[in-house]
Design a protein around this motif. Structure first.
Motif, PDB file in Angstrom:
ATOM      1  N   GLU A 236       1.052  -1.216   0.052  1.00  0.00           N
ATOM      2  CA  GLU A 236      -0.064   0.029  -0.013  1.00  0.00           C
ATOM      3  C   GLU A 236       0.794   1.225   0.136  1.00  0.00           C
ATOM      4  O   GLU A 236       0.694   2.206  -0.507  1.00  0.00           O
ATOM      5  CB  GLU A 236      -0.982  -0.083   1.354  1.00  0.00           C
ATOM      6  CG  GLU A 236      -2.011  -0.965   1.246  1.00  0.00           C
ATOM      7  CD  GLU A 236      -2.830  -0.643   2.431  1.00  0.00           C
ATOM      8  OE1 GLU A 236      -3.676   0.177   2.503  1.00  0.00           O
ATOM      9  OE2 GLU A 236      -3.079  -1.579   3.232  1.00  0.00           O
TER      10      GLU A 236
ATOM     11  N   SER B 247      -7.404  12.916  -6.422  1.00  0.00           N
ATOM     12  CA  SER B 247      -6.532  12.948  -5.603  1.00  0.00           C
ATOM     13  C   SER B 247      -5.515  14.080  -5.736  1.00  0.00           C
ATOM     14  O   SER B 247      -5.690  14.596  -6.972  1.00  0.00           O
ATOM     15  CB  SER B 247      -5.417  11.715  -5.666  1.00  0.00           C
ATOM     16  OG  SER B 247      -4.866  11.705  -6.839  1.00  0.00           O
TER      17      SER B 247
ATOM     18  N   TYR C 199     -13.502   7.156  -2.205  1.00  0.00           N
ATOM     19  CA  TYR C 199     -12.228   6.522  -2.454  1.00  0.00           C
ATOM     20  C   TYR C 199     -11.122   7.166  -1.820  1.00  0.00           C
ATOM     21  O   TYR C 199     -10.150   7.385  -2.343  1.00  0.00           O
ATOM     22  CB  TYR C 199     -11.917   6.653  -4.082  1.00  0.00           C
ATOM     23  CG  TYR C 199     -12.847   5.768  -4.819  1.00  0.00           C
ATOM     24  CD1 TYR C 199     -12.446   4.388  -4.725  1.00  0.00           C
ATOM     25  CD2 TYR C 199     -13.901   6.014  -5.474  1.00  0.00           C
ATOM     26  CE1 TYR C 199     -13.249   3.341  -5.370  1.00  0.00           C
ATOM     27  CE2 TYR C 199     -14.471   5.154  -6.259  1.00  0.00           C
ATOM     28  CZ  TYR C 199     -14.271   3.749  -6.269  1.00  0.00           C
ATOM     29  OH  TYR C 199     -15.028   2.927  -6.895  1.00  0.00           O
TER      30      TYR C 199
ATOM     31  N   SER D 248      -7.804   5.179  -1.512  1.00  0.00           N
ATOM     32  CA  SER D 248      -6.875   5.436  -2.542  1.00  0.00           C
ATOM     33  C   SER D 248      -6.190   6.766  -3.074  1.00  0.00           C
ATOM     34  O   SER D 248      -5.592   7.116  -4.073  1.00  0.00           O
ATOM     35  CB  SER D 248      -7.706   4.762  -4.289  1.00  0.00           C
ATOM     36  OG  SER D 248      -8.368   5.711  -4.307  1.00  0.00           O
TER      37      SER D 248
END
Length: 659
Positions: free
Chosen positions: A344, A423, A453, A456
């Motif tokens: 991750e 993001s 999300y 992520s």
């Protein structure tokens, strides 16, 4: 024109002579002679009555001065002075106002255009609004000066009224287009979102409100109104399916624009700069391969005693390895958890490094990072030897090429779908593309209620605080959902807005259903949803779609079971997917299962270091899980069945009070 300087001027002002001509005003003293051209004077000279004799006052950009003159016909002299001054300035005024009027007529009054207009009128006002125009000049200059004065003194209400007048005209002029561009005529809110073209624009589009239709119509409007050419428009989607759908809908509407995912955009930029398409590592699309690589890398790195000692210490402090152990069992759950964490971390670490946001993390988590960095180094060496990259490299390298100017963006208008999922690193790519053009446009379409999300890297504040991140902007909302009935809309909206950080929207449903849109059904056994499917099949005489939704894959029926259900009920199209996978999809009926208190909301917490790399978590309890459940609730066009187990999620209890 000749003015005689009064004797007192020689005594008190040191002026021996003054002459006025088509060039300007010439002042002569004992030591110097200076010409003050009309262009250098900020307003016409003024003749003032003095106690003894009149004075002529001359205004320059820096200061003003007065000279005593002999008695004269002041009214006539003032008229002649204005005439001479105007002859040098009036063309600039008329050209500036014509340019301003042309811009205001052809374009929406965006933040950038408003700023430009205010700068222009502020500069002109210094020359034109500080003195009184002789009435004999008004037939030639009255309207021009009035326009200047009106724009210069605009208040917010005036700005709003001007914008509204422009919008209404565009809605009228493009009425036929908006009636036919989609399968159904666009709503007023959808049309307004198209004709408003600000440099930074956010459209909040809730579930089922027709956001894709608006994005297609927006492209058509930009082209039809000649605001942009097709080569200047870029549409960005997150998944390949969404990008393909946009491309197909553009094609159906006979429109042309570039449609890409963020990853295909990165590929395109790298290909343009490097001369060949980048090779994507196999590990990019295989979590299993990446974990296997990290596991093997850790085994190899532990041949070095110093690294082995650091790793062993980390396993004991963070991953529950027995304190007395002196050797590492690479098959142990502790090592597996470390491998999963490092897997991750790779993407999150690389994103933070590319944005220069590592400082607050490195010192606090040095014990983990000291072990992780050598693993990352080996990972990057492997990619280099393989002559490949991963998705994070693709975006960060694309940002670098755009920033350096090695890639020149042809896109002036960038339209981004599902903006709530963006993001910081993807937002940075959008920003650097926009920065290459002095007047670029971002049209962001999203729904903060469906932001699911964070794990992520999605940062909800990029939507909820849009202007703070992207500059002065216009925020609009779509106000009608076409998917489901008013009762489900009221229920779902109230549920998601329990979180005070969500933006409250005024949305109405197109229809009021004949029967309840939400039904809570006891889940008496593991496959109780089959009874619901049987009920749906019995009430449906024609083909209907049914989606079985759950928080986790393991709670869904197997592929074999799903195949049997479709064979049994041939007039139903039955599918199964997780809540996350269902976003952007719809069905006639949905069945929500696996809603026990241990599953919804999810109890699993991120590792502390992972949370440090992710956008800041909201203070409201289970904020993202609440949005995820909202997504699941809003997929059905006809009815949503909520399967309630013996120990139900508190979300079910909360909803049941409103039914």
């Amino acid at each position: 024109m000749q003015f005689t300087v009064h004797t007192l001027s020689r005594i008190m002002d040191g002026v021996s002579a003054m002459a006025i001509s088509a060039k300007g005003i010439s002042i002569e003293t004992k030591s110097v002679k200076k010409l003050y051209t009309w262009q250098s004077q900020s307003q016409p000279p003024v003749i003032l009555n003095g106690k003894i004799t009149p004075k002529i006052q001359v205004f320059t950009a820096d200061a003003s001065f007065k000279v005593r003159i002999q008695t004269c016909n002041i009214e006539l002299a003032q008229f002649e002075l204005q005439k001479l001054w105007l002859s040098s300035h009036v063309n600039k005024l008329k050209q500036s106002i014509l340019k301003l009027e042309s811009l205001l007529e052809k374009r929406y009054l965006s933040h950038s255009l408003l700023s430009a207009a205010q700068r222009m009128t502020s500069e002109l006002a210094q020359y034109w609004l500080t003195w009184s125009l002789d009435k004999r000049f008004e037939p030639h200059l009255g309207q021009t000066r009035f326009t200047l004065e009106e724009v210069h003194h605009w208040q917010q209400q005036d700005i709003d009224e001007f914008r509204e007048a422009f919008i209404k005209k565009q809605l009228h002029d493009f009425e036929a287009y908006f009636d036919s561009v989609s399968a159904q005529p666009l709503t007023i809110a959808q049309r307004r979102a198209c004709v408003v073209v600000d440099e930074r624009q956010l459209l909040l589009a809730g579930a089922g409100t027709g956001k894709t239709s608006v994005m297609i119509a927006k492209v058509g409007y930009l082209l039809a109104s000649k605001i942009a050419q097709s080569s200047q428009i870029l549409m960005l989607a997150y998944g390949k399916d969404a990008a393909d759908e946009m491309h197909q809908r553009l094609k159906y509407a006979q429109l042309d624009a570039t449609c890409r995912t963020f990853h295909s955009l990165g590929t395109f930029i790298l290909t343009e700069v490097e001369g060949r398409a980048p090779v994507l590592s196999n590990m990019s699309n295989s979590e299993q391969q990446k974990r296997q690589f990290i596991h093997e890398t850790l085994v190899s790195l532990c041949q070095d005693q110093e690294f082995k000692t650091r790793f062993l210490t980390l396993l004991k402090s963070e991953f529950k390895l027995v304190k007395s152990d002196t050797e590492i069992d690479f098959a142990s759950p502790s090592v597996s958890r470390a491998v999963r964490l490092f897997c991750e971390l790779i993407g999150l670490y690389k994103q933070a490094a590319s944005l220069g946001s590592m400082q607050h993390i490195e010192g606090q988590y040095e014990s983990v990072l000291a072990v992780f960095r050598p693993v990352l180094t080996e990972y990057q060496l492997y990619l280099a030897n393989e002559q490949s990259i991963d998705y994070d490299d693709m975006i960060s390298r694309a940002i670098k090429y755009v920033k350096s100017g090695q890639f020149r963006s042809p896109w002036v208008h960038i339209l981004v779908d599902e903006f709530q999922d963006i993001s910081p690193v993807r937002a940075e790519l959008v920003k650097v593309l926009l920065a290459q053009h002095p007047r670029s446009h971002l049209f962001a379409v999203g729904d903060d209620w469906q932001s699911i999300y964070r794990f992520s890297g999605a940062d909800l504040t990029l939507t909820t605080h849009f202007a703070q991140h992207f500059g002065p902007s216009t925020v609009m909302q779509l106000d009608k959902t076409f998917r489901y009935g008013q009762d489900l809309l009221d229920l779902a909206s109230d549920f998601v807005c329990q979180n005070p950080q969500q933006i409250v929207k005024q949305v109405r449903a197109q229809r009021v259903p004949d029967e309840p849109s939400v039904l809570i059904t006891p889940e008496v056994s593991e496959n109780s949803f089959t009874f619901v499917i049987k009920k749906i099949a019995g009430n449906s005489a024609r083909n209907m779609s049914v989606m079985i939704l759950a928080r986790y894959h393991k709670q869904l029926p197997s592929k074999e079971a799903l195949l049997l259900l479709n064979e049994q009920y041939t007039h139903l199209n039955i599918s199964a997917m997780t809540f996350h996978a269902a976003k952007g999809k719809e069905a006639d009926y949905t069945i929500l299962t696996g809603l026990d208190s241990d599953s919804v909301p999810a109890k699993r917490q991120n590792d502390e270091i992972i949370d440090a790399f992710l956008p800041k978590m909201e203070a409201y309890p289970d904020a993202e899980e609440r949005r995820l459940f909202y997504v699941a609730l809003t997929r059905a066009k006809r009815q949503t069945y909520i399967m309630s187990p013996k120990k139900p999620s508190h979300f079910i209890a909360e909803i049941s009070t409103q039914l």
